[in-house]
Design a protein around this motif. Structure first.
Motif, PDB file in Angstrom:
ATOM      1  N   GLU A 274       0.832  -1.204   0.000  1.00  0.00           N
ATOM      2  CA  GLU A 274       0.000   0.000   0.000  1.00  0.00           C
ATOM      3  C   GLU A 274       0.871   1.260   0.000  1.00  0.00           C
ATOM      4  O   GLU A 274       0.595   2.228  -0.721  1.00  0.00           O
ATOM      5  CB  GLU A 274      -0.922  -0.002   1.226  1.00  0.00           C
ATOM      6  CG  GLU A 274      -1.985  -1.100   1.199  1.00  0.00           C
ATOM      7  CD  GLU A 274      -2.803  -1.132   2.484  1.00  0.00           C
ATOM      8  OE1 GLU A 274      -2.606  -0.229   3.338  1.00  0.00           O
ATOM      9  OE2 GLU A 274      -3.619  -2.058   2.638  1.00  0.00           O
ATOM     10  N   ILE A 275       1.913   1.238   0.824  1.00  0.00           N
ATOM     11  CA  ILE A 275       2.807   2.392   0.920  1.00  0.00           C
ATOM     12  C   ILE A 275       3.553   2.586  -0.403  1.00  0.00           C
ATOM     13  O   ILE A 275       3.672   3.717  -0.910  1.00  0.00           O
ATOM     14  CB  ILE A 275       3.810   2.197   2.079  1.00  0.00           C
ATOM     15  CG1 ILE A 275       3.053   2.222   3.421  1.00  0.00           C
ATOM     16  CG2 ILE A 275       4.901   3.261   2.044  1.00  0.00           C
ATOM     17  CD1 ILE A 275       3.897   1.788   4.598  1.00  0.00           C
ATOM     18  N   TRP A 276       4.070   1.501  -0.956  1.00  0.00           N
ATOM     19  CA  TRP A 276       4.816   1.591  -2.214  1.00  0.00           C
ATOM     20  C   TRP A 276       3.932   2.150  -3.340  1.00  0.00           C
ATOM     21  O   TRP A 276       4.386   2.956  -4.144  1.00  0.00           O
ATOM     22  CB  TRP A 276       5.350   0.216  -2.611  1.00  0.00           C
ATOM     23  CG  TRP A 276       6.428  -0.301  -1.696  1.00  0.00           C
ATOM     24  CD1 TRP A 276       7.279   0.443  -0.933  1.00  0.00           C
ATOM     25  CD2 TRP A 276       6.761  -1.673  -1.463  1.00  0.00           C
ATOM     26  NE1 TRP A 276       8.129  -0.377  -0.226  1.00  0.00           N
ATOM     27  CE2 TRP A 276       7.848  -1.689  -0.534  1.00  0.00           C
ATOM     28  CE3 TRP A 276       6.278  -2.888  -1.936  1.00  0.00           C
ATOM     29  CZ2 TRP A 276       8.425  -2.871  -0.080  1.00  0.00           C
ATOM     30  CZ3 TRP A 276       6.860  -4.074  -1.489  1.00  0.00           C
ATOM     31  CH2 TRP A 276       7.918  -4.054  -0.580  1.00  0.00           C
ATOM     32  N   ALA A 277       2.682   1.717  -3.353  1.00  0.00           N
ATOM     33  CA  ALA A 277       1.764   2.186  -4.395  1.00  0.00           C
ATOM     34  C   ALA A 277       1.420   3.666  -4.186  1.00  0.00           C
ATOM     35  O   ALA A 277       1.423   4.459  -5.133  1.00  0.00           O
ATOM     36  CB  ALA A 277       0.493   1.345  -4.381  1.00  0.00           C
ATOM     37  N   LYS A 278       1.153   4.037  -2.939  1.00  0.00           N
ATOM     38  CA  LYS A 278       0.768   5.409  -2.628  1.00  0.00           C
ATOM     39  C   LYS A 278       1.864   6.404  -2.987  1.00  0.00           C
ATOM     40  O   LYS A 278       1.592   7.487  -3.540  1.00  0.00           O
ATOM     41  CB  LYS A 278       0.424   5.530  -1.142  1.00  0.00           C
ATOM     42  CG  LYS A 278      -0.014   6.927  -0.727  1.00  0.00           C
ATOM     43  CD  LYS A 278      -0.403   6.969   0.751  1.00  0.00           C
ATOM     44  CE  LYS A 278      -0.826   8.375   1.168  1.00  0.00           C
ATOM     45  NZ  LYS A 278      -1.208   8.412   2.602  1.00  0.00           N
ATOM     46  N   GLU A 280       4.444   5.805  -4.982  1.00  0.00           N
ATOM     47  CA  GLU A 280       5.031   5.475  -6.282  1.00  0.00           C
ATOM     48  C   GLU A 280       6.516   5.115  -6.164  1.00  0.00           C
ATOM     49  O   GLU A 280       7.380   5.671  -6.855  1.00  0.00           O
ATOM     50  CB  GLU A 280       4.846   6.637  -7.261  1.00  0.00           C
ATOM     51  CG  GLU A 280       3.389   6.955  -7.528  1.00  0.00           C
ATOM     52  CD  GLU A 280       3.196   8.077  -8.534  1.00  0.00           C
ATOM     53  OE1 GLU A 280       4.172   8.837  -8.760  1.00  0.00           O
ATOM     54  OE2 GLU A 280       2.090   8.187  -9.082  1.00  0.00           O
ATOM     55  N   VAL A 281       6.777   4.169  -5.280  1.00  0.00           N
ATOM     56  CA  VAL A 281       8.157   3.715  -5.053  1.00  0.00           C
ATOM     57  C   VAL A 281       8.701   3.013  -6.276  1.00  0.00           C
ATOM     58  O   VAL A 281       9.863   3.187  -6.656  1.00  0.00           O
ATOM     59  CB  VAL A 281       8.214   2.787  -3.815  1.00  0.00           C
ATOM     60  CG1 VAL A 281       9.606   2.151  -3.691  1.00  0.00           C
ATOM     61  CG2 VAL A 281       7.861   3.573  -2.559  1.00  0.00           C
ATOM     62  N   TYR A 282       7.838   2.219  -6.912  1.00  0.00           N
ATOM     63  CA  TYR A 282       8.281   1.444  -8.077  1.00  0.00           C
ATOM     64  C   TYR A 282       7.669   1.999  -9.357  1.00  0.00           C
ATOM     65  O   TYR A 282       6.541   2.501  -9.367  1.00  0.00           O
ATOM     66  CB  TYR A 282       7.900  -0.024  -7.916  1.00  0.00           C
ATOM     67  CG  TYR A 282       8.613  -0.715  -6.780  1.00  0.00           C
ATOM     68  CD1 TYR A 282       9.985  -0.936  -6.843  1.00  0.00           C
ATOM     69  CD2 TYR A 282       7.923  -1.133  -5.648  1.00  0.00           C
ATOM     70  CE1 TYR A 282      10.650  -1.558  -5.804  1.00  0.00           C
ATOM     71  CE2 TYR A 282       8.578  -1.766  -4.592  1.00  0.00           C
ATOM     72  CZ  TYR A 282       9.941  -1.973  -4.681  1.00  0.00           C
ATOM     73  OH  TYR A 282      10.611  -2.593  -3.648  1.00  0.00           O
ATOM     74  N   ASP A 283       8.393   1.871 -10.417  1.00  0.00           N
ATOM     75  CA  ASP A 283       7.912   2.260 -11.722  1.00  0.00           C
ATOM     76  C   ASP A 283       6.788   1.319 -12.162  1.00  0.00           C
ATOM     77  O   ASP A 283       6.849   0.116 -11.920  1.00  0.00           O
ATOM     78  CB  ASP A 283       9.055   2.194 -12.748  1.00  0.00           C
ATOM     79  CG  ASP A 283       8.621   2.732 -14.097  1.00  0.00           C
ATOM     80  OD1 ASP A 283       7.922   3.764 -14.119  1.00  0.00           O
ATOM     81  OD2 ASP A 283       8.990   2.132 -15.123  1.00  0.00           O
TER      82      ASP A 283
END
Length: 288
Positions: A274-278, A280-283
């Motif tokens: 959830e955090i990564w998506a919020k 935008e950690v990853y392309d």
């Protein structure tokens, strides 16, 4: 016998036959080269028969030449300088294809590690890690790569992971001052063995922590300090440490621990997704 094979040869040289003395003197003077020679090549080098070399190994108490060769290799790997490592590797590779030779050697080390790893020690290490209050991890110099990799994934699984980042022994003590009987200390080192790692393991053990060693041989100085020892074969690739097999062992350790902590890990990873998506950690595919 691997720790004192040169002393044994020196002590018994007076009683050797003429041919055996030629072998003994060559090993004493050029042990870095002799350790990686076949019995046939060693015999040709000193002008004796291959059978004389085999009998020489038996005279020293080994069950064959390969056992003596292995003992020599284990003894010298912590003695060789960077220059000697390059010379030994050049002799071993010769005119062979470097890519194939190095990668085939890595494959062989993984196979040996798979066969020789004590499953009970591995299982005990997994249990100790999963039940620890805090996990301390130390690997210096080239082994720091292994420590960073292990700590990176353990931090997904556990709240209290200390990846000891140090350039001096004083910093080791500063970061492990609170280590105790409820903790696990994982020390990693390969030839040439790190004095800092050995000292830190001694301290952790004196404080009652469960000490786990990840190292290359039963003759490693880390072994007497460990409650559980995980052996992973390493090798020299020129002046470089080849740590493919140790990394594979660390990988297996992470997988075993993650399976044992499955439910807790799933909750953590769900939050992280959830955090990564919020943020935008990853392309994301299709963004380009």
């Amino acid at each position: 016998m691997s720790n004192d094979i040169l002393a044994v040869i020196q002590d018994n040289v007076a009683g050797f036959s003429k041919g055996q003395k030629l072998i003994a003197n060559y090993i004493l003077n050029y042990y870095d080269k002799a350790a990686f020679m076949t019995a046939s090549k060693l015999g040709k080098t000193v002008n004796v028969s291959e059978s004389t070399v085999v009998r020489f190994a038996a005279e020293l108490g080994f069950d064959g030449y390969p056992s003596m060769q292995k003992a020599l290799q284990e003894m010298i790997r912590n003695k060789l300088t960077s220059i000697q490592r390059i010379e030994v590797t050049n002799d071993r590779i010769g005119n062979q294809d470097i890519l194939s030779t190095v990668m085939q050697s890595d494959v062989e080390k993984i196979r040996m590690t798979m066969e020789e790893t004590d499953r009970t020690s591995f299982s005990n290490a997994v249990d100790a890690i999963c039940n620890a209050r805090k996990i301390y991890i130390l690997g210096v110099r080239s082994a720091s790569m292994l420590a960073n990799f292990l700590a990176f994934y353990f931090q997904y699984i556990f709240e209290h992971v200390v990846n000891i980042d140090t350039v001096s022994i004083s910093e080791v003590f500063e970061q492990t001052i609170h280590v105790g009987s409820e903790d696990v200390f994982i020390g990693m080192s390969f030839p040439r063995y790190s004095k800092r790692t050995i000292t830190a393991m001694e301290y952790a053990k004196s404080q009652g922590a469960t000490v786990i060693a990840i190292t290359d041989s039963k003759t490693s100085p880390l072994i007497p300090l460990a409650h559980e020892a995980l052996i992973a074969k390493s090798d020299m690739a020129s002046f470089v440490d080849s740590l493919v097999a140790p990394l594979s062992l660390v990988n297996a350790l992470i997988v075993a621990v993650s399976r044992k902590k499955g439910n807790e890990l799933e909750v953590t990873l769900s939050k992280l997704e959830e955090i990564w998506a919020k943020y935008e950690v990853y392309d994301k595919p299709g963004n380009h």
